[in-house]
Design a protein around this motif. Sequence first.
Motif, PDB file in Angstrom:
ATOM      1  N   GLY A 269       0.804  -1.210   0.000  1.00  0.00           N
ATOM      2  CA  GLY A 269       0.000   0.000   0.000  1.00  0.00           C
ATOM      3  C   GLY A 269       0.837   1.260   0.000  1.00  0.00           C
ATOM      4  N   ARG A 270       2.106   1.154   0.389  1.00  0.00           N
ATOM      5  CA  ARG A 270       2.955   2.354   0.388  1.00  0.00           C
ATOM      6  C   ARG A 270       3.242   2.807  -1.038  1.00  0.00           C
ATOM      7  N   SER A 272       1.970   2.234  -5.156  1.00  0.00           N
ATOM      8  CA  SER A 272       0.794   1.804  -5.914  1.00  0.00           C
ATOM      9  C   SER A 272       1.033   0.454  -6.596  1.00  0.00           C
ATOM     10  N   THR A 289       3.370  -6.652  -3.347  1.00  0.00           N
ATOM     11  CA  THR A 289       3.696  -5.231  -3.497  1.00  0.00           C
ATOM     12  C   THR A 289       4.875  -5.062  -4.439  1.00  0.00           C
ATOM     13  N   ASP A 316      -3.533   7.035  -8.021  1.00  0.00           N
ATOM     14  CA  ASP A 316      -4.052   5.900  -7.245  1.00  0.00           C
ATOM     15  C   ASP A 316      -4.397   6.377  -5.840  1.00  0.00           C
ATOM     16  N   THR A 319      -3.390   4.849  -2.257  1.00  0.00           N
ATOM     17  CA  THR A 319      -2.088   4.986  -1.594  1.00  0.00           C
ATOM     18  C   THR A 319      -2.107   6.203  -0.679  1.00  0.00           C
TER      19      THR A 319
END
Length: 602
Positions: A269-270, A272, A289, A316, A319
């Motif tokens: 999630g950090r 995109s 990721t 996105d 994020t």
Amino acid sequence: MGFLEQFVHNGRALLGHRSKAILLSGAACFGAVLLVQRVNSRREQKKRILEAQRRREKSFQVAERALLEYKQSHPMTNALYILSLSLSELTKQLQESALSPEEVFYTYLEKTLDVHQKLNCCTEIILDSFEQLKTIGSCKRGILYGVPLSLKENLLLKNHDSSCGVVKYLNQPADDDCVLVKVLKEQGAIPFVRTNFPQALLNYDCSNPIYGQTLNPHNLQKTAGGSSGGEAALIGAGGSVIGIGTDIGGSARIPASFCAICGFKPTAGRLSSKGCKSIFRGQKTVLSTPGPMARDVDSLALFMKAEICEQMVFLDPTTPLLPFDEGLYQSRNSLRIGYFDCIEQTPTSPSMTRGVQEVKALLEQAGHTLVPFTPVRILDMAELMSKGALADGGATFLQQLEGSPVDPVLHAQVAMYRLPICLRKVLAFILKPFVSFPSIMLIYHSFRSAAGVWKLHASIEVIFMRFSVSQWRRLNLDVVLCPIIGPAFNFCYCGKLMSMVPHSMTYNLLNFCAGVVPVSTVTEEDERNLCHLDKGGWFNRVLKKAITGGVGLPVAVQCVALPWHDELCLRFMKEVEELVKKARKDEGANANGKVYLIYDFH
């Protein structure tokens, strides 16, 4: 029997013989149709694979011609110097106009073409990069202005296939670039090459039926690892200064370990993931990721700074707008570090155990506090990982392979997924006393209700709290030092040693951030110590076969931090890198190979 009765009897007999003949003829026709369909399907497979291979070869030929034309008018006298620069040094030279984007681009293009001939690590040269190079201008816009970089093939690129090694995805070009590529282009970077991977991305070898096997840059008899193996091999051999891989169970960290580079798995999630193709869309239990791969930690941090910007959040919105914490990354305060050098009931190679022990000693000498740390319920986590990543019993995995020849590196996995559930349970019951984790891998089963999925996720939450909040907080830890899979395996052993994945996949399940740093090389003593694996179970003996012949190969350690502590994890990785570099310098050239930082590729 009267005439009428005899007539009826004979008629029935005749009809019976004709019915049997009709049935046999029908069955033969049906079989022939199936055979024809299978033959046609295989012909279509081969045709599509050959087309993809021709496109790849054409991209190399176009690149070679462009390189030749450039060299005829621009003598490339700075090639060795350019290839020796770190990403930070390279960006500085480009910003100050000491180097031009053209000479940097063609230097790395030439090196990539040479490396690929030896390692088979690339799937294509991105021909659009030549146009981007022409239009980049002299405005020096962006943190990565003029930097050529490499991409794993499953990152979507407009007008290009992202096959994931599966034939059905060939001839399906993407409509747009993935978010990370868009941001990189805005930051001035030039994506110029795409790299190889294992079929379907769920293996830590690096081979597929379309593009073949990628070799390790430090030993051509070993695999480069996977699934981001093409990236690791290319960077490890000096053909790229920075690249992007993806990581769902160690897919960036394991090949980084195998190929002597640094690989980083951020908190999911950090960065995109929009436009990062997966064959398991919708699977959310074990999170994948994207992450950077490079020759040094500063390059990873610079990549993160370039990507974490308002544009990424705009493209996105899932994020977070969480700027990169430069102060935390640059901090050199002493750390409280948990450590372990093996996992219960999971084999670990002697060289990797030694690597952790040597780095622990260096950290203690530097004033950090090292605390013994025992990961809790690893086998429980292994079971949850297995159930979550393949909650459908492997059905989706097998469906994706339909219409594709199965690569040899997947034979062991595919055979396991094809077993009936009842047989898997019987085998798991038989094997459990002898090989705990592999027996767990056999009991994948489809969840019959939403309640089963909820129960799985609730169990993960419980383990997360016990692993992080309870244990980490009780010991007051900042980070953890631990082993990673390695050294590089012989070919076709990765699929047989899924018992090794808790070393890396644990942190995908818990969504911790984690990175790998090369610290040493395999010694003759490490090789002799492989005899200890003979005393273990069957999987220990398979591990011995997988890593035998590894003298001189890279040894790495893994650095782990809690979710959303990405800068702290990178700062810890940097600390390890600097201490190993200092120790190597203090020991001179270190002829025994005990302490190690990075190979001299040039």
